[in-house]
Design a protein around this motif. Structure first.
Motif, PDB file in Angstrom:
ATOM      1  N   VAL A 192       0.864  -1.183   0.000  1.00 31.61           N
ATOM      2  CA  VAL A 192       0.000   0.000   0.000  1.00 31.61           C
ATOM      3  C   VAL A 192       0.895   1.226   0.000  1.00 31.61           C
ATOM      4  N   ILE A 193       0.756   2.055  -1.034  1.00 33.33           N
ATOM      5  CA  ILE A 193       1.463   3.336  -1.123  1.00 33.33           C
ATOM      6  C   ILE A 193       0.461   4.426  -0.748  1.00 33.33           C
ATOM      7  N   TYR A 194       0.810   5.242   0.215  1.00 39.17           N
ATOM      8  CA  TYR A 194      -0.145   6.215   0.743  1.00 39.17           C
ATOM      9  C   TYR A 194       0.541   7.569   0.942  1.00 39.17           C
ATOM     10  N   PRO A 195      -0.215   8.686   0.861  1.00 40.75           N
ATOM     11  CA  PRO A 195       0.387  10.010   1.103  1.00 40.75           C
ATOM     12  C   PRO A 195       0.903  10.121   2.535  1.00 40.75           C
ATOM     13  N   ALA A 196       2.117  10.609   2.666  1.00 42.11           N
ATOM     14  CA  ALA A 196       2.740  10.722   3.984  1.00 42.11           C
ATOM     15  C   ALA A 196       1.977  11.711   4.864  1.00 42.11           C
ATOM     16  N   ARG A 197       1.967  11.417   6.134  1.00 47.14           N
ATOM     17  CA  ARG A 197       1.342  12.300   7.118  1.00 47.14           C
ATOM     18  C   ARG A 197       2.123  13.609   7.212  1.00 47.14           C
ATOM     19  N   GLY A 198       1.393  14.726   7.303  1.00 44.30           N
ATOM     20  CA  GLY A 198       2.047  16.028   7.442  1.00 44.30           C
ATOM     21  C   GLY A 198       2.497  16.641   6.138  1.00 44.30           C
ATOM     22  N   LEU A 199       1.986  16.109   5.007  1.00 43.29           N
ATOM     23  CA  LEU A 199       2.431  16.568   3.695  1.00 43.29           C
ATOM     24  C   LEU A 199       2.182  18.057   3.475  1.00 43.29           C
TER      25      LEU A 199
END
Length: 322
Positions: free
Chosen positions: A230-237
């Protein structure tokens, strides 16, 4: 439509985090297209000088809906991957595989194979591979390498945060807030929207890969040679390119508050409260409170989209940024 991944007892022991500089490079190339939303990366794009950089072959092999050649992005192996190692894996790809995967990718874009760039990509696979390796290297050097310490810091912070959540409460705690598009219930991880696919992991476990430049998608990969991923947007972007870049932007932060200014900047497209909370590493209740203030002041407006409210800037909000 959804993708579901069903976990067994053995899968709980084989979950890991990884980072991929190659994946970030390819995702950044995609953002150069005028047809792509750039979200929180507008300020980064405004700093780039891409004169003389022709990345059309890489862009053509990354259809928005369709297949991107697997050899271009080897499965990430650890949270400490280096671009040079991933590039070496790409350069070592078997030429028959290059030919087959390029053809498959071009077939997903009408007219791509007949274009001048498509014809180039359908040539001698040894030459094609050499060309793609050279272009990916140029993309890394121009787009990513100058900002990689900053981007890597964000990805490392995400891995550290998520690892602590996993240690504190297992997968229940980890998946509760990993990303708004992911749902966890009774041993099943579901990504909403998109393809319709269902997979029993059967002891394979799961690789979790945070991304900065794949900012608006959660991608699920289940095909070999990848471990289910699972590739997901990093937290705090949403904080990646802070501080605010001009005196006027900083003044807006002093006027309405830095957090509210940052949220207002994030609304280049309608966005939900939960997505903004993930992007800015804030509690959902905190974001909701700030959005209420911005809405009451006339800077944003909320519109229902299916089961959620998405906020957008109003003309007054646009004028404030200007």
């Amino acid at each position: 439509m959804a993708i579901t991944l069903r976990f067994g007892a053995a899968d709980l022991l084989h979950c890991r985090f990884a980072v991929s500089p190659m994946l970030e490079t390819l995702s950044a190339v995609r953002l150069l297209s005028p047809h792509e939303g750039v979200g929180p990366h507008r300020r980064w794009l405004d700093t780039l000088d891409t004169r003389g950089l022709d990345l059309r072959p890489i862009a053509l092999l990354q259809p928005r809906r369709g297949y991107t050649p697997d050899f271009l992005s080897p499965p990430p192996v650890s949270p400490h991957a280096r671009f040079q190692d991933e590039l070496a894996a790409v350069a070592a790809t078997d030429h028959d595989r290059v030919r087959a995967e390029v053809r498959r990718s071009l077939a997903d874009t009408p007219g791509a194979a007949e274009s001048s760039t498509g014809r180039l990509l359908l040539g001698d696979p040894a030459v094609v591979l050499q060309t793609l390796v050279s272009l990916v290297t140029q993309a890394w050097e121009v787009l990513i390498e100058p900002v990689w310490p900053h981007v890597r810091g964000l990805l490392d912070a995400d891995v550290g945060f998520q690892t602590r959540r996993l240690a504190e409460g297992g997968l229940d705690r980890l998946f509760a807030e990993l990303h708004p598009r992911l749902r966890w219930n009774n041993g099943v991880l579901t990504r909403e929207y998109g393809d319709d696919e269902h997979r029993d992991l059967r002891g394979e476990g799961l690789a979790l890969v945070p991304s900065a430049f794949k900012w608006d998608q959660v991608v699920v990969i289940v095909d070999p040679p990848w471990q289910p991923t699972v590739i997901y947007p990093a937290r705090g972007l949403g904080t990646l390119w802070q501080p605010l870049s001009t005196d006027r932007h900083a003044a807006l932060g002093r006027l309405i508050g830095r957090t509210r200014a940052a949220l207002l900047f994030s609304l280049d497209e309608p966005t939900s409260t939960t997505t903004l909370a993930h992007r800015h590493a804030l509690a959902a209740g905190t974001v909701s409170e700030h959005l209420s203030v911005l809405r009451d002041a006339g800077f944003v407006a909320g519109e229902r989209h299916r089961h959620e409210i998405r906020y957008r800037r109003t003309p007054l909000g646009e004028a404030a940024l200007g």
